[in-house]
Design an enzyme around this catalytic site. Sequence first.
Site, PDB file in Angstrom:
ATOM      1  N   GLY A 181       7.031 -12.534   7.925  1.00 56.59           N
ATOM      2  CA  GLY A 181       7.641 -12.766   6.616  1.00 56.59           C
ATOM      3  C   GLY A 181       6.901 -12.307   5.380  1.00 56.59           C
ATOM      4  O   GLY A 181       7.489 -12.348   4.301  1.00 56.59           O
ATOM      5  N   GLY A 183       5.924  -9.268   4.474  1.00 55.30           N
ATOM      6  CA  GLY A 183       6.049  -7.832   4.178  1.00 55.30           C
ATOM      7  C   GLY A 183       6.805  -7.545   2.886  1.00 55.30           C
ATOM      8  O   GLY A 183       7.669  -8.321   2.460  1.00 55.30           O
ATOM      9  N   CYS A 186      10.458  -7.134   3.563  1.00 62.18           N
ATOM     10  CA  CYS A 186      10.914  -8.081   4.578  1.00 62.18           C
ATOM     11  C   CYS A 186      11.713  -9.186   3.911  1.00 62.18           C
ATOM     12  O   CYS A 186      11.329  -9.675   2.854  1.00 62.18           O
ATOM     13  CB  CYS A 186       9.664  -8.661   5.237  1.00 62.18           C
ATOM     14  SG  CYS A 186       9.996 -10.112   6.201  1.00 62.18           S
TER      15      CYS A 186
HETATM   16  P1  5GP Z   1       3.777  -4.553   3.784  1.00 69.45           P
HETATM   17  O1  5GP Z   1       2.425  -3.955   3.948  1.00 69.45           O
HETATM   18  O2  5GP Z   1       4.788  -3.582   3.298  1.00 69.45           O
HETATM   19  O3  5GP Z   1       3.739  -5.806   2.949  1.00 69.45           O
HETATM   20  O4  5GP Z   1       4.228  -5.045   5.239  1.00 69.45           O
HETATM   21  C1  5GP Z   1       4.406  -4.152   6.306  1.00 69.45           C
HETATM   22  C2  5GP Z   1       4.952  -4.889   7.494  1.00 69.45           C
HETATM   23  O5  5GP Z   1       6.236  -5.464   7.214  1.00 69.45           O
HETATM   24  C3  5GP Z   1       5.230  -4.049   8.725  1.00 69.45           C
HETATM   25  O6  5GP Z   1       4.082  -3.675   9.417  1.00 69.45           O
HETATM   26  C4  5GP Z   1       6.138  -4.972   9.530  1.00 69.45           C
HETATM   27  O7  5GP Z   1       5.415  -5.941  10.259  1.00 69.45           O
HETATM   28  C5  5GP Z   1       6.916  -5.690   8.454  1.00 69.45           C
HETATM   29  N1  5GP Z   1       8.277  -5.136   8.339  1.00 69.45           N
HETATM   30  C6  5GP Z   1       8.640  -3.846   8.261  1.00 69.45           C
HETATM   31  N2  5GP Z   1       9.986  -3.730   8.172  1.00 69.45           N
HETATM   32  C7  5GP Z   1      10.476  -4.972   8.206  1.00 69.45           C
HETATM   33  C8  5GP Z   1      11.803  -5.511   8.175  1.00 69.45           C
HETATM   34  O8  5GP Z   1      12.810  -4.813   8.047  1.00 69.45           O
HETATM   35  N3  5GP Z   1      11.906  -6.860   8.278  1.00 69.45           N
HETATM   36  C9  5GP Z   1      10.818  -7.658   8.412  1.00 69.45           C
HETATM   37  N4  5GP Z   1      11.008  -8.970   8.541  1.00 69.45           N
HETATM   38  N5  5GP Z   1       9.552  -7.196   8.416  1.00 69.45           N
HETATM   39  C10 5GP Z   1       9.398  -5.864   8.329  1.00 69.45           C
END
Ligand code: 5GP
Length: 346
Positions: A181, A183, A186
């Site tokens: 959660g 991300g 996300c």
């Molecule tokens: P960020 O660095 O952008 O905050 O987080 C990256 C991570 O977000 C990814 O490695 C993956 O675990 C998560 N993530 C990527 N796409 C999605 C999505 O569509 N839904 C959710 N719940 N998490 C995602």
Amino acid sequence: MRIETDLKLGFKDVMIRPKRSTLKSRSEVSLEQNFKFLHSTATWTGIPIMAANMDTVGTFEMAQVLAGEKLFTAIHKHYTLQQWNDFLQNVTPDFYNYIAISTGTGQEDFAKIGHVITANPLLKFICIDVANGYSEHFVQFLKQTRLQYPDKVIIAGNVVTGEMVEELLLAGADIVKVGIGPGSVCTTRVKTGVGYPQLSAIIECADAAHGLGGHIISDGGCKTPGDVAKAFGAGSDFVMLGGMLAGHDESGGELIEVNGEKFKQFYGMSSTTAMDKYVGGVAEYRASEGKTVQVPFKGQVINTILDILGGLRSTCTYVGASRLKELTKRTTFIRVSEQENQIFTK
Ligand code: 5GP
């Protein structure tokens, strides 16, 4: 129903307290780590920052730049066997230290990584990635993968609690990916109400993993180099980045121009955009759990990488850690109710 009343913390709830230090300059800090793994006999040396296995981040182009700096890329799972074969024709054996092949948990996924690994046996890391790492099916898939590949380094996730980290390590994972959660694209917390503040998830999961000789990756929620430092300070062995590495030349995603300004499309792997692209739309029984956004175009990723590494070296000098390995031992978090001064932020 039960309520746990212990407050769980995110990156925004803490800062790292400075400590007396004998280091004179950031140039005295080494960010390289050496790891041995729980199951695989492989060893690894590098800077433990990873590009996420999203098709707008974990691309072959990204891997080429990151590997040059000894950083890691979890390559997204949508490349074909042919694309893998073409790409790997021109790389050195050292390059295999800095990439993972990603997979979901279907038998077709298992067959596909089988073909890619048979054609490219030097591939060393496998990343088994599902949104919900609590499913029995996922654990079975992990066991099957460990049996088939006894000496590969297996990354598995995502989970956020110590007991599940232990279960995944015992089922064959070398490294457990932590984060539900946090991300940038996300929407799981909004759509489901499920999640765990990332800093507490790291602290609890690192403790569980290190007790068994395993490792963890903090995955998601880093918005600044300071957050990356906090993730390492909390005990994470690796830190995975999506949004911070999106929007560059090397990131996937369409380049868009709006009123003369350049943007790149960035989307979650469970967003409607990704599901339309790869599985013909969002199935009726599920909700999309990802956003689609336009990120201001940021040019070459190397500049962002150097900024992150510079920040991390500076953190180490503030607490007197001459190596990244020492950062967690030298970290005292203070709980805060403020972060940066935003007077000049729009
Ligand atoms: P960020 O660095 O952008 O905050 O987080 C990256 C991570 O977000 C990814 O490695 C993956 O675990 C998560 N993530 C990527 N796409 C999605 C999505 O569509 N839904 C959710 N719940 N998490 C995602």
